[in-house]
Write a protein that holds these residues in place. Sequence first.
Motif, short mmCIF file in Angstrom:
data_model
loop_
_atom_site.label_atom_id
_atom_site.label_comp_id
_atom_site.label_asym_id
_atom_site.label_seq_id
_atom_site.Cartn_x
_atom_site.Cartn_y
_atom_site.Cartn_z
N ALA A 29 -22.07 -3.64 43.15
CA ALA A 29 -23.31 -2.89 42.92
C ALA A 29 -23.69 -2.79 41.44
CB ALA A 29 -23.24 -1.50 43.56
N ASN A 30 -23.20 -3.70 40.65
CA ASN A 30 -23.44 -3.75 39.19
C ASN A 30 -23.09 -2.43 38.49
OD1 ASN A 30 -24.02 -5.27 36.91
ND2 ASN A 30 -26.14 -4.55 36.81
N LEU A 31 -22.06 -1.75 39.00
CA LEU A 31 -21.66 -0.48 38.37
C LEU A 31 -20.65 -0.72 37.24
CD1 LEU A 31 -21.58 1.62 41.63
CD2 LEU A 31 -23.17 1.90 39.72
N GLN A 32 -20.18 -1.97 37.11
CA GLN A 32 -19.34 -2.39 35.98
C GLN A 32 -18.18 -1.41 35.72
OE1 GLN A 32 -22.29 -3.77 32.86
NE2 GLN A 32 -23.70 -3.41 34.55
N PRO A 33 -17.27 -1.36 36.71
CA PRO A 33 -16.26 -0.30 36.70
C PRO A 33 -15.05 -0.59 35.80
CG PRO A 33 -15.97 -1.67 38.61
CD PRO A 33 -17.09 -2.27 37.85
N ILE A 76 -18.16 9.11 35.45
CA ILE A 76 -18.67 10.48 35.32
C ILE A 76 -19.91 10.43 34.43
CG2 ILE A 76 -18.16 12.83 34.54
CD1 ILE A 76 -15.19 12.14 35.16
N ASP A 77 -21.06 10.80 35.03
CA ASP A 77 -22.30 10.78 34.29
C ASP A 77 -22.94 12.16 34.41
OD1 ASP A 77 -24.39 9.65 32.79
OD2 ASP A 77 -25.52 9.18 34.61
N LYS A 78 -23.20 12.76 33.28
CA LYS A 78 -23.75 14.13 33.23
C LYS A 78 -22.98 15.03 34.19
CE LYS A 78 -28.32 12.41 32.02
NZ LYS A 78 -28.81 11.25 32.76
N LYS A 79 -21.66 14.99 34.07
CA LYS A 79 -20.73 15.80 34.87
C LYS A 79 -20.75 15.47 36.36
CE LYS A 79 -20.11 19.57 31.70
NZ LYS A 79 -20.49 20.93 31.37
N GLN A 80 -21.49 14.40 36.75
CA GLN A 80 -21.54 14.00 38.16
C GLN A 80 -20.60 12.83 38.38
OE1 GLN A 80 -25.27 13.32 40.01
NE2 GLN A 80 -25.05 15.42 40.76
N LYS A 81 -19.93 12.86 39.55
CA LYS A 81 -19.02 11.78 39.89
C LYS A 81 -19.79 10.69 40.63
CE LYS A 81 -14.72 12.21 41.99
NZ LYS A 81 -13.62 12.96 42.61
N ILE A 82 -19.82 9.48 40.08
CA ILE A 82 -20.50 8.37 40.76
C ILE A 82 -19.43 7.38 41.24
CG2 ILE A 82 -22.14 6.45 40.51
CD1 ILE A 82 -23.35 8.19 38.15
N LYS A 83 -19.39 7.19 42.54
CA LYS A 83 -18.35 6.33 43.10
C LYS A 83 -18.61 4.87 42.75
CE LYS A 83 -16.24 5.19 47.56
NZ LYS A 83 -15.19 4.48 46.88
N ASN A 84 -17.57 4.14 42.38
CA ASN A 84 -17.68 2.70 42.15
C ASN A 84 -17.14 1.96 43.37
OD1 ASN A 84 -18.78 2.97 39.58
ND2 ASN A 84 -16.77 3.22 38.66
N TYR A 85 -17.60 0.72 43.54
CA TYR A 85 -17.22 -0.06 44.73
C TYR A 85 -16.52 -1.35 44.32
CZ TYR A 85 -20.35 3.30 46.72
OH TYR A 85 -20.93 4.49 47.07
N VAL A 123 -13.65 -1.95 43.15
CA VAL A 123 -13.19 -1.79 41.76
C VAL A 123 -12.15 -2.86 41.40
CG1 VAL A 123 -12.03 -0.20 40.17
CG2 VAL A 123 -13.79 0.64 41.73
N LYS A 124 -11.11 -2.99 42.20
CA LYS A 124 -10.04 -3.95 41.86
C LYS A 124 -10.58 -5.38 41.80
CE LYS A 124 -5.65 -1.88 42.58
NZ LYS A 124 -5.65 -1.27 41.25
N GLU A 125 -11.43 -5.72 42.78
CA GLU A 125 -11.98 -7.08 42.81
C GLU A 125 -12.79 -7.33 41.54
OE1 GLU A 125 -12.15 -4.82 45.15
OE2 GLU A 125 -11.59 -5.66 47.09
N SER A 126 -13.64 -6.36 41.19
CA SER A 126 -14.53 -6.51 40.03
C SER A 126 -13.73 -6.63 38.73
CB SER A 126 -15.48 -5.32 39.94
OG SER A 126 -16.20 -5.17 41.14
N VAL A 127 -12.75 -5.74 38.58
CA VAL A 127 -11.97 -5.74 37.33
C VAL A 127 -11.10 -7.01 37.26
CG1 VAL A 127 -10.32 -4.43 35.92
CG2 VAL A 127 -12.05 -3.23 37.23
N GLY A 128 -10.63 -7.47 38.44
CA GLY A 128 -9.84 -8.71 38.47
C GLY A 128 -10.67 -9.90 38.03
N ILE A 129 -11.91 -9.96 38.50
CA ILE A 129 -12.78 -11.08 38.11
C ILE A 129 -13.10 -11.01 36.61
CG2 ILE A 129 -15.06 -12.14 38.45
CD1 ILE A 129 -14.90 -11.15 41.40
#
Length: 225
Positions: A66-70, A137-146, A148-154
Amino acid sequence: MHRNNKYIAEDLKFSNQTLEEMKLNSKKFYLAIRNRRSVRDFEEKKFDIQIIKNALLAAGTAPNGANLQPWHFVVIKNSKLKKKIRQAAEKEEEDFYNKKAPQEWLRALQPLGTNSSKEFLETAPYLIAVFEKKYTIDKKQKIKNYYVKESVGIATGILISCLHFSGLAMLTHTPSPMTFLNKLLKRPFNEKPFVLLVVGFPKKESKIPKFAKKKKDLNEILTII
Ligand SMILES: Cc1cc2nc3c(=O)[nH]c(=O)nc-3n(C[C@H](O)[C@H](O)[C@H](O)COP(=O)(O)O)c2cc1C
């Protein structure tokens, strides 16, 4: 064809190669990347950090959920910090090799001849700690990433390829557990260490394990249906 009004028309910078060029370039990439080897003895020789920054820019282009770049990267060049990282990693590795590691794992590692000594963490000019972000964490809000392991591995794969393409040697190091990196590098709790890359030039006398050079043949790793 556009999918909805959030899509923009952009010149997708495909290189329009001929089939011959495509075949040649894919072969050229393979011939270059197959020379990548995990190196465990580094020169103390320094180099321009811009090379690392370019490799990280490349990593940051990776496809990701989701282009969240985790991801987050920390480059460590400070000698005192490298020493602290070595001390903490060696402590974990001593525990691993002497107590925690199952016999099966130790047997798998035997051909590599690795042990708890991690001198390279001090001698290599740069370490890159790669962190995965389960959520942002954006403006104290938790935004879930999708994914994550696959994205960071790539992203890490692109980073490693770029470092190799730039003429640098590296090691993927994973002292287990790596939570000490959060403390030493002052990273928040939503970030989890993924790998620690050790980057530099190999020592002239540096050798690689014979066993690691042997890669599976294409027919062992590929099915075409
Ligand atoms: C996720 C991951 C973790 C690794 N952790 C370590 C490590 O902690 N110490 C080490 O010496 N090598 C480590 N390696 C390197 C592997 O041993 C190495 O990639 C493998 O033996 C193949 O050799 P090559 O990289 O030279 O092709 C790791 C590699 C990966 C992908």
